[in-house]
Design an enzyme around this catalytic site. Sequence first.
Site, PDB file in Angstrom:
ATOM      1  N   GLU A 160      12.294  18.127   4.272  1.00 30.23           N
ATOM      2  CA  GLU A 160      12.443  19.561   3.978  1.00 30.23           C
ATOM      3  C   GLU A 160      13.840  20.045   4.386  1.00 30.23           C
ATOM      4  O   GLU A 160      14.449  20.860   3.694  1.00 30.23           O
ATOM      5  CB  GLU A 160      11.334  20.349   4.697  1.00 30.23           C
ATOM      6  CG  GLU A 160       9.964  20.055   4.076  1.00 30.23           C
ATOM      7  CD  GLU A 160       8.811  20.703   4.824  1.00 30.23           C
ATOM      8  OE1 GLU A 160       8.646  20.412   6.030  1.00 30.23           O
ATOM      9  OE2 GLU A 160       8.078  21.498   4.202  1.00 30.23           O
ATOM     10  N   GLU A 187       2.729  14.933   5.584  1.00 31.20           N
ATOM     11  CA  GLU A 187       1.945  15.898   6.368  1.00 31.20           C
ATOM     12  C   GLU A 187       0.451  15.785   6.101  1.00 31.20           C
ATOM     13  O   GLU A 187      -0.370  15.977   7.008  1.00 31.20           O
ATOM     14  CB  GLU A 187       2.406  17.337   6.058  1.00 31.20           C
ATOM     15  CG  GLU A 187       3.724  17.731   6.689  1.00 31.20           C
ATOM     16  CD  GLU A 187       4.947  17.351   5.874  1.00 31.20           C
ATOM     17  OE1 GLU A 187       4.813  16.519   4.949  1.00 31.20           O
ATOM     18  OE2 GLU A 187       6.029  17.882   6.139  1.00 31.20           O
TER      19      GLU A 187
HETATM   20  C1  3H9 Z   1       5.918  18.052   9.700  1.00 37.76           C
HETATM   21  O1  3H9 Z   1       7.048  17.669   9.531  1.00 37.76           O
HETATM   22  C2  3H9 Z   1       5.467  19.458   9.470  1.00 37.76           C
HETATM   23  C3  3H9 Z   1       6.446  20.279   8.677  1.00 37.76           C
HETATM   24  O2  3H9 Z   1       6.269  20.091   7.300  1.00 37.76           O
HETATM   25  C4  3H9 Z   1       6.270  21.742   8.887  1.00 37.76           C
HETATM   26  C5  3H9 Z   1       6.258  22.276  10.250  1.00 37.76           C
HETATM   27  C6  3H9 Z   1       6.291  23.772  10.287  1.00 37.76           C
HETATM   28  N1  3H9 Z   1       7.028  13.610  16.228  1.00 37.76           N
HETATM   29  O3  3H9 Z   1       5.533   4.943  14.319  1.00 37.76           O
HETATM   30  P1  3H9 Z   1       6.442   4.386  15.375  1.00 37.76           P
HETATM   31  C7  3H9 Z   1       7.043   8.714  17.776  1.00 37.76           C
HETATM   32  S1  3H9 Z   1       4.713  17.015  10.273  1.00 37.76           S
HETATM   33  C8  3H9 Z   1       6.955  13.093  17.467  1.00 37.76           C
HETATM   34  O4  3H9 Z   1       5.849   3.465  16.373  1.00 37.76           O
HETATM   35  P2  3H9 Z   1       7.920   3.042  13.294  1.00 37.76           P
HETATM   36  C9  3H9 Z   1       5.831   7.806  17.828  1.00 37.76           C
HETATM   37  O5  3H9 Z   1       4.747   8.458  18.436  1.00 37.76           O
HETATM   38  C10 3H9 Z   1       5.541  15.502  10.589  1.00 37.76           C
HETATM   39  N2  3H9 Z   1       6.955  11.771  17.723  1.00 37.76           N
HETATM   40  O6  3H9 Z   1       7.728   3.693  14.725  1.00 37.76           O
HETATM   41  C11 3H9 Z   1       6.356   6.648  18.647  1.00 37.76           C
HETATM   42  O7  3H9 Z   1       6.359   7.058  20.005  1.00 37.76           O
HETATM   43  P3  3H9 Z   1       6.108   6.003  21.182  1.00 37.76           P
HETATM   44  C12 3H9 Z   1       5.769  14.712   9.363  1.00 37.76           C
HETATM   45  C13 3H9 Z   1       7.022  10.943  16.682  1.00 37.76           C
HETATM   46  O8  3H9 Z   1       9.343   2.604  13.229  1.00 37.76           O
HETATM   47  C14 3H9 Z   1       7.805   6.541  18.188  1.00 37.76           C
HETATM   48  O9  3H9 Z   1       8.132   7.817  17.617  1.00 37.76           O
HETATM   49  N3  3H9 Z   1       6.272  13.401   9.713  1.00 37.76           N
HETATM   50  C15 3H9 Z   1       7.085  11.409  15.367  1.00 37.76           C
HETATM   51  O10 3H9 Z   1       6.825   2.072  12.993  1.00 37.76           O
HETATM   52  C16 3H9 Z   1       8.035   5.468  17.153  1.00 37.76           C
HETATM   53  O11 3H9 Z   1       7.114   5.636  16.099  1.00 37.76           O
HETATM   54  C17 3H9 Z   1       5.472  12.359   9.900  1.00 37.76           C
HETATM   55  O12 3H9 Z   1       4.283  12.429   9.753  1.00 37.76           O
HETATM   56  C18 3H9 Z   1       7.090  12.806  15.151  1.00 37.76           C
HETATM   57  N4  3H9 Z   1       7.169  13.337  13.913  1.00 37.76           N
HETATM   58  O13 3H9 Z   1       7.727   4.237  12.244  1.00 37.76           O
HETATM   59  C19 3H9 Z   1       6.150  11.066  10.288  1.00 37.76           C
HETATM   60  N5  3H9 Z   1       7.136  10.348  14.525  1.00 37.76           N
HETATM   61  O14 3H9 Z   1       7.204   5.005  21.050  1.00 37.76           O
HETATM   62  C20 3H9 Z   1       5.365  10.348  11.310  1.00 37.76           C
HETATM   63  C21 3H9 Z   1       7.121   9.256  15.311  1.00 37.76           C
HETATM   64  O15 3H9 Z   1       6.101   6.838  22.400  1.00 37.76           O
HETATM   65  N6  3H9 Z   1       6.009   9.154  11.760  1.00 37.76           N
HETATM   66  N7  3H9 Z   1       7.037   9.607  16.607  1.00 37.76           N
HETATM   67  O16 3H9 Z   1       4.759   5.422  20.855  1.00 37.76           O
HETATM   68  C22 3H9 Z   1       5.993   7.971  11.108  1.00 37.76           C
HETATM   69  O17 3H9 Z   1       5.471   7.862  10.010  1.00 37.76           O
HETATM   70  C23 3H9 Z   1       6.614   6.782  11.777  1.00 37.76           C
HETATM   71  O18 3H9 Z   1       6.658   7.065  13.157  1.00 37.76           O
HETATM   72  C24 3H9 Z   1       8.048   6.419  11.303  1.00 37.76           C
HETATM   73  C25 3H9 Z   1       8.604   5.301  12.215  1.00 37.76           C
HETATM   74  C26 3H9 Z   1       7.964   5.903   9.851  1.00 37.76           C
HETATM   75  C27 3H9 Z   1       8.971   7.600  11.381  1.00 37.76           C
END
Ligand code: 3H9
Length: 697
Positions: free
Chosen positions: A105, A125
């Site tokens: 976004e 999301e």
């Molecule tokens: C959003 O954006 C809402 C908006 O539209 C509007 C708002 C108003 N936040 O998965 P990994 C942490 S909703 C905080 O093992 P990978 C994760 O917990 C969001 N922490 O690595 C982990 O922590 P730890 C939309 C986050 O390389 C570490 O990062 N976005 C977040 O296999 C590593 O993660 C998503 O849904 C976060 N957003 O994969 C994306 N993301 O090491 C969600 C990750 O302490 N994330 N962490 O366990 C993912 O899909 C994967 O984490 C990503 C990396 C592909 C990024």
Amino acid sequence: MSEVVTYSREGNIGVITVNYPPVNALSHAVRSGLIAALEQGQEDSEAKVLLLVCEGRTFIAGADIREFGKPMQKPGLAELVETYENSEKPLVAAIHGTALGGGLEMALGCHYRVALNSAKIGLPEVKLGLLPGAGGTQRLPRLTGAQKALEIITSGEFVGAKDALALGILDVVDDGEDVKAAGLAYAQQIADEGKPVRRVRDLKDKIAADKGSDVFDQFRAVLQKKARGQFSPFKCVDAIEAAFDLPFAEGMKRERELFTECMDSPQRAGQIHSFFAEREVSKVKGLSKDTPVRDVNSVGIIGAGTMGGGIAMNFANVGIPVIIVEMKQEALDKGLGIIRKNYENSAKKGRLTQQQVEDRIALITGSLSYDDFKSVDLVIEAVFENMAVKKEIFAKLDAICKPGTILASNTSTLDVDEIASATRRPEDVVGMHFFSPANVMKLLENVRGSKTSDEVKATVMAVAKKIKKVGVLVGNCHGFVGNRMLHRRGAEAMTLVNEGATPQQVDKVLTDLGYPMGQFAMSDLAGIDVGYRIREERRNAGEQVAPSWMDKLAEQNRLGQKTMAGVYKYEEGSRNPVPDPEVERIIEDFRKEQDIGSREITDQEILERCMYVMVNEAAKILEEGIADRALDIDVVWIYGYGFPAYRGGPMFWADQVGLDVILAAVEKYHGDVGGEQWKPADLLKQLVADGKKFGDL
Ligand code: 3H9
């Protein structure tokens, strides 16, 4: 200036850099840093074009999920994106890794977008029970049109850079590996050509083309099947439709209202619990992060049946060579043939190229001799569930395999310690319980024996990650975590039918809760003979196992899908379970034979007895230390048995129902129905007495 976002200048390009490991999530510090850096860029008279780029492994991966549930501190994300879009200087986003959710976004709020070839974008999301709440539902359709925006937003799937370019989401894809260089080069081009700001919110063509189209209703009809019971996918469609019906500013307001509805829904809480639980399970209690991990560069598998073949594919898919050993050439040829067919099917669906198919098949070799396991790093035994056979195999492996080879059993129920006792190296023996179909199901239940070394535990958890499974480490007992709970549910479901429910009523209650299939449809898939054989073995061993109407099915060769008749009947070529009056008659006869009076059973009773019996068993599993944490059990059920992620897993679900409510029902059924399965777990009683939940453990 905040440390997580910095401003600098290179020539006439102002560079805004985010550096907030691990994934540059848009925490409060990042949001305010981004506003401050933009102001600096606006004030810097030397800067003609501004570039947004990230340090580390990825572009911004979204809002900071850890902040959800707390009041959002200003600036909000939608406001931040708007401020960027309003910039009078052209803004370029340079993307590497994954631009996800609020990250994409932000990029859509910039005026131009360049990405590395390896980058991916997405609005995931919906997988958190939400919708894109910072303009994603309003801006994306202005670039892609309705259909693609609906697909991307309601699936939450990632889109590769090349595809995103073709869809108009990106302007340029760079083949290099240096995102900052790619961003600077593109920003320079924009500066040199004097390109103006180009705000996505002002684009009109795609909106005009799909305005009033019936694509939204068609999409809702598809979702009724695909996302039955879910809340946020439907809200996503409503929000996207608003982009076509309303002017931009009003569309944004509508998006906000719908986002808030999602945020307040229990499904959002369940999905976010699932998200963190999936990541938490890899951090095993009592196993230090520095535990050495053995190299696994070659794998041996015993058994070329459905399980063995599926397991082999997992390793070949990530480039690890596999040797499969069978007893007879015919069985080996059959197994290898099925593997080829599975790969060919993936190629037909466009998921693999023919070259990939050949490369993967080339990594899998067959053999009739255990001698070929001499130098492999890991052996996984995948033969049928018979302790004597397994012990014989493990003794042989012990004699043949080099020191350090991990000896794993894919047993789904048997005692790993007893299997290990057949070897002189019990510290190298472990359970690796894959779920069928093993090349598809994401769960890997790794079972530690009492003597399994830490190094072996850490290695099998690392192997799970390597082959893209979710690994959960559990203790050793009959059925481990998943099947121990499932057996309780299965027995209860069978009894409910004895007492008067129909199989289809039981299954409907479970599918209404969100399971992809009910208990009896699952029995038909697995084969009625499986449970029958287990019951017979237990009876032969002198155990008290009550007779069952399902035994009658097995005795009449109604073995499930494979004989086109089991609890249900099946039409040629279809897996759709159809209720069968013949089975009603068998059940009725069984009740008469056993002198069981049939009564009306409510859906609520079915739900309670099928679910609470599992929750009670799970509390015992926790009490005994078979699972370390409630979240381990949640992950086992979500990834191994299709428990709906939006309910957070059975333990999170139980916490939401209320443990006091569950305990009262367990006590009641203990009185009414009786049996060990209804004896209330001490842990459950303790938690209720302390006013605590499973999540507090
Ligand atoms: C959003 O954006 C809402 C908006 O539209 C509007 C708002 C108003 N936040 O998965 P990994 C942490 S909703 C905080 O093992 P990978 C994760 O917990 C969001 N922490 O690595 C982990 O922590 P730890 C939309 C986050 O390389 C570490 O990062 N976005 C977040 O296999 C590593 O993660 C998503 O849904 C976060 N957003 O994969 C994306 N993301 O090491 C969600 C990750 O302490 N994330 N962490 O366990 C993912 O899909 C994967 O984490 C990503 C990396 C592909 C990024």
